[in-house]
Design an enzyme around this catalytic site. Structure first.
Site, PDB file in Angstrom:
ATOM      1  N   CYS A 116     -46.220  18.941  -3.806  1.00 37.39           N
ATOM      2  CA  CYS A 116     -45.111  18.862  -4.768  1.00 37.39           C
ATOM      3  C   CYS A 116     -43.883  19.604  -4.254  1.00 37.39           C
ATOM      4  O   CYS A 116     -42.789  19.057  -4.192  1.00 37.39           O
ATOM      5  CB  CYS A 116     -45.563  19.449  -6.103  1.00 37.39           C
ATOM      6  SG  CYS A 116     -44.215  19.848  -7.212  1.00 37.39           S
TER       7      CYS A 116
ATOM      8  N   HIS B  44     -24.116  15.067 -31.223  1.00 39.51           N
ATOM      9  CA  HIS B  44     -23.248  13.960 -30.828  1.00 39.51           C
ATOM     10  C   HIS B  44     -22.107  14.494 -29.986  1.00 39.51           C
ATOM     11  O   HIS B  44     -21.552  15.543 -30.321  1.00 39.51           O
ATOM     12  CB  HIS B  44     -22.691  13.290 -32.088  1.00 39.51           C
ATOM     13  CG  HIS B  44     -21.718  12.198 -31.781  1.00 39.51           C
ATOM     14  ND1 HIS B  44     -22.130  10.958 -31.330  1.00 39.51           N
ATOM     15  CD2 HIS B  44     -20.359  12.155 -31.844  1.00 39.51           C
ATOM     16  CE1 HIS B  44     -21.057  10.197 -31.143  1.00 39.51           C
ATOM     17  NE2 HIS B  44     -19.975  10.893 -31.442  1.00 39.51           N
TER      18      HIS B  44
END
Ligand code: NAD
Length: 437
Positions: free
Chosen positions: A40, A421
């Site tokens: 990894c 948002h």
């Protein structure tokens, strides 16, 4: 000295198990023949993501590999420091498990009450003439050192490694062809994801040949030829400077056990129960070396924590039922839980909700490529069962959905949480709202 725990292999499974054991006050010896961090960190997840981040047609190839190396070194130094702080004994060399509780390495014998095998996997090969020629590479070859600079590459295998390397080499301006044996790339993922990713790869100029049967590889580095039969059985060829073979990985158990230790194996991988117990008492295994395991670093890490809990007689620390998987293409892909097809195959009636990136403010502001968030919910209860995302930062967004599924949240509960948002995360609440009556 007799240790409480001996761990063979210092990848994400092994080093996390070592940390966990040492944090509980157990004495630990960790054997690693190469570099701490395993595949990894040294030649897998981290170097590919560093290269994907930096790859661009004008990029300086040597410079991006140098930055990759510095990221890897910084992380590896951190892990080694942590292991030293926790007083883990690191033995550099190739270990052999001689019997339950006895490990040898470079002529020395080490005793431990429990032994954990975490030796990972190595690239699998396929029985095709020419597969061992110079000019045919594995992902290890392309990630190590200064990498391999080619202006064209044929990639055999359209799985996760195949599509991530295709993305990276295309970003560098190379001419890329993927040859995939199955009828679509990324076969374990939702069919719609495969269609969407294929569309994006093709838009980047990558040729994608599904149902391709590779017959032979010829040539020399800089001038290779891959011959294959296409979906209609017609003989075709791809010419490229190099060939990447990315057809899966196999468990790394070669030479691992002495004659006195014969745990049950399946195709070379260790057969284990859910807790990681092999057929030999006090011998455990975690990660890619385990038969049937999902070969992902975060699965190995979780099993590393859980195996130490099991050895200590405790319950698992990490829930292994919900495993997100991610593909670092552009846009990113992430999936967790059941797909619509899988739910149907299990006889579960489901409803699906979807939100498109074309209606998401942040995606439009960023000019991101087309994608979506799709949720799969139980038709009767509304409980979330799965999610598939193809959108910017999908690999981060999937964690919210993993949590929601593991806590048995309903679509209505997810829709009832304010998402900030403008963010890509609004795709999740928008998809959830479509499932609320
Ligand atoms: P994979 O199993 O994901 O894909 C291998 C692909 O090769 C499959 O699509 C298979 O159909 C195809 N194939 C097999 N034989 C073939 C042949 N003869 N000709 C053409 N195609 C053939 O394996 P991989 O991509 O090599 O990755 C290995 C492991 O590493 C996987 O478990 C993967 O999940 C993991 N990995 C994960 C990530 C990530 O999480 N982002 C990244 C890289 C690798």
């Amino acid at each position: 000295m007799t240790y409480d725990i001996a761990i063979v292999g210092g990848g994400p499974g092994g080093y996390v198990a070592a940390e966990e054991a040492a944090a509980r006050g157990l004495s630990v010896v960790l054997f690693e023949r190469d570099l701490v961090g395993g595949t990894c960190l040294n030649r897998g997840c981290i170097p590919t993501k560093a290269l994907l981040h930096d790859a661009a047609p004008q990029a300086d190839f040597q410079a991006i590999h140098e930055r990759k190396a510095s990221v890897v070194t910084q992380l590896r130094d951190g892990i080694e420091r942590l292991l030293r702080q926790r007083k883990v004994t690191i033995v550099r060399g190739s270990a052999t498990v001689e019997s339950a509780g006895v490990v040898s390495c470079d002529g020395q014998t080490y005793e431990a009450r429990d032994v954990v095998v975490a030796t990972g996997s190595v690239p699998a090969t396929i029985p095709v003439p020419g597969i061992h020629l110079p000019g045919v590479y594995t992902s290890n070859d392309l990630l190590e050192g200064e990498g391999v600079r080619v202006s064209s590459i044929a990639i055999v295998g359209g799985g996760v490694i195949g599509v991530e390397f295709a993305t990276m080499y295309a970003q560098l301006g190379a001419c890329v062809t993927i040859l995939e044996a199955a009828d679509r790339i990324l076969p374990p993922l939702d069919r719609e994801i495969a269609q969407r990713v294929t569309m994006h790869l093709k838009k980047r100029g990558i040729a994608v040949e599904a149902s391709a049967r590779v017959a032979s590889i010829e040539g020399e580095p800089g001038s290779m030829v891959v011959r294959y039969a296409d979906r209609r059985g017609n003989e075709r060829l791809v010419e490229a400077e190099g060939v990447l073979v990315a057809c899966g990985r196999r468990a790394n158990t070669e030479g691992l056990f002495g004659p006195g230790c014969t745990p049950e194996l399946s195709h070379g991988a260790l057969v284990c129960d859910e807790a990681g117990r092999t057929s030999v008492a006090h011998l455990w295994a975690i990660g890619d070396v385990v038969a049937g395991n999902i070969q992902l670093a975060h699965v190995a890490e979780a099993q590393g924590r859980n195996v130490i809990a099991a050895i200590c007689g405790n319950k698992p620390l990490v829930n292994m039922d919900i495993v997100p998987s991610c593909v670092y293409t552009s846009p990113e892909v992430a999936s967790v839980g059941l797909t619509e097809d899988e739910a149907k195959a299990q006889g579960i009636a489901v409803r699906t909700g979807k939100a498109l990136t074309g209606a998401n403010g942040k995606c439009l502001v960023e000019g991101s490529e087309s994608g979506y968030a799709k949720l799969v919910a139980d038709a009767a209860t509304g409980a979330l069962l799965g999610a598939q995302l193809v959108c910017p930062r999908a690999t981060d967004l999937v964690s919210e959905l993993s949590l929601a599924i593991s806590l048995h949240c309903t679509a209505a509960q997810l829709a009832g949480v304010i998402h900030p948002h403008p963010t890509v995360s609004e795709l999740v609440s928008a998809a959830a709202r479509t499932l609320v009556p």
